[in-house]
Design an enzyme around this catalytic site. Structure first.
Site, PDB file in Angstrom:
ATOM      1  N   ILE A  16     -45.138  35.835-102.703  1.00  0.00           N
ATOM      2  CA  ILE A  16     -45.149  35.066-101.452  1.00  0.00           C
ATOM      3  C   ILE A  16     -44.395  33.747-101.594  1.00  0.00           C
ATOM      4  CG2 ILE A  16     -47.340  33.785-101.792  1.00  0.00           C
ATOM      5  CD1 ILE A  16     -47.903  34.765 -98.788  1.00  0.00           C
ATOM      6  N   GLY A  37     -54.017  32.564-109.142  1.00  0.00           N
ATOM      7  CA  GLY A  37     -53.455  33.520-108.187  1.00  0.00           C
ATOM      8  C   GLY A  37     -52.388  32.933-107.273  1.00  0.00           C
ATOM      9  N   ASP A  39     -52.739  30.658-105.030  1.00  0.00           N
ATOM     10  CA  ASP A  39     -52.919  29.190-104.981  1.00  0.00           C
ATOM     11  C   ASP A  39     -52.157  28.534-106.130  1.00  0.00           C
ATOM     12  OD1 ASP A  39     -56.030  27.237-104.634  1.00  0.00           O
ATOM     13  OD2 ASP A  39     -53.972  26.852-103.987  1.00  0.00           O
ATOM     14  N   SER A 127     -58.436  37.050-100.267  1.00  0.00           N
ATOM     15  CA  SER A 127     -59.753  37.403-100.811  1.00  0.00           C
ATOM     16  C   SER A 127     -59.774  38.633-101.714  1.00  0.00           C
ATOM     17  CB  SER A 127     -60.802  37.611 -99.694  1.00  0.00           C
ATOM     18  OG  SER A 127     -61.218  36.360 -99.181  1.00  0.00           O
ATOM     19  N   THR A 128     -58.630  39.292-101.923  1.00  0.00           N
ATOM     20  CA  THR A 128     -58.667  40.555-102.702  1.00  0.00           C
ATOM     21  C   THR A 128     -58.430  40.340-104.186  1.00  0.00           C
ATOM     22  OG1 THR A 128     -56.296  40.963-102.400  1.00  0.00           O
ATOM     23  CG2 THR A 128     -57.796  41.858-100.708  1.00  0.00           C
ATOM     24  N   GLY A 129     -58.321  39.094-104.629  1.00  0.00           N
ATOM     25  CA  GLY A 129     -58.143  38.829-106.066  1.00  0.00           C
ATOM     26  C   GLY A 129     -59.429  38.290-106.656  1.00  0.00           C
TER      27      GLY A 129
END
Ligand code: APR
Length: 176
Positions: A16, A37, A39, A127-129
């Site tokens: 991203i 991640g 972030d 939220s998937t990590g």
């Protein structure tokens, strides 16, 4: 690239931080002060200007941090994008249904992007990590939220990092 009521939609595999769009969405934590991640990648590559603006947000409107489901924008610093829209996903729970909070991350980020006048916005699989939301369920929630969001942005991109994620999202979104 397909079209939906909100405009063109694309599901791509990639990083991203490399997306050439007006706004990228960060899967942040409530502190707004960085993490791992997505972030971590955004802060690492975007540079100090992002953290400086996050600190100002904490000192002004978000003293207690950004609650889950909310979204706020900062500069994108050194990244190709113009803005980073920080949103805090809910941590997955087997005992509490937090789907509405996850959906809110998508709709609130779109609302902020629209408010900025962004023509294009890229989302990660929020939220998937670290927050452990099962990918297929997160994809279903994202698809429904983006399909029904009141705010419109001409181009929406789902940018997925894990090998299996694009197929999972394509199956949830249907033909885009
Ligand atoms: N580009 C796109 N997607 C990415 C990237 C990247 N550079 N890096 C990781 N991802 C994917 C992960 O593979 C996962 O599918 O983004 C998804 C979200 O994962 P996380 O970044 O862990 O975010 P989340 O699960 O929402 O947890 C947020 O993790 O990093 C900390 O500070 C953050 O506390 C917050 C928590």
């Amino acid at each position: 690239m397909g079209t939906t009521p909100s405009g063109r939609m694309a599901i791509v595999k990639g990083d991203i931080t490399e997306q050439r769009v007006d706004a990228i969405v960060n899967a942040a934590n409530g502190s707004l002060l960085g993490g791992g991640g997505v972030d971590g990648a955004i802060h690492r590559k975007g540079g100090r200007a992002i953290l400086d603006e996050c600190r100002k947000l904490r000192a002004s409107h978000y003293g207690g941090g950004l609650p889950a489901g909310r979204a706020v924008a900062t500069t994108a610093g050194l990244l190709p994008a113009r803005w980073v829209i920080h949103t805090v996903g809910p941590v997955y729970s087997t005992t509490e249904d937090r789907s509405a909070l996850l959906a809110s991350c998508f709709t609130e980020s779109l609302r902020v992007a629209h408010g900025l006048g962004a023509e294009s916005v890229a989302f990660p699989a929020i939220s998937t990590g670290v927050y452990r939301w099962p990918m297929a369920d997160a994809a279903r929630i994202a698809a429904e939220a983006l399909r029904t969001a009141p705010s419109r942005v001409p181009e929406i991109r789902l940018v997925l990092f894990d090998d299996a994620a694009p197929a999972t999202f394509r199956s949830a979104f249907g033909p885009v």
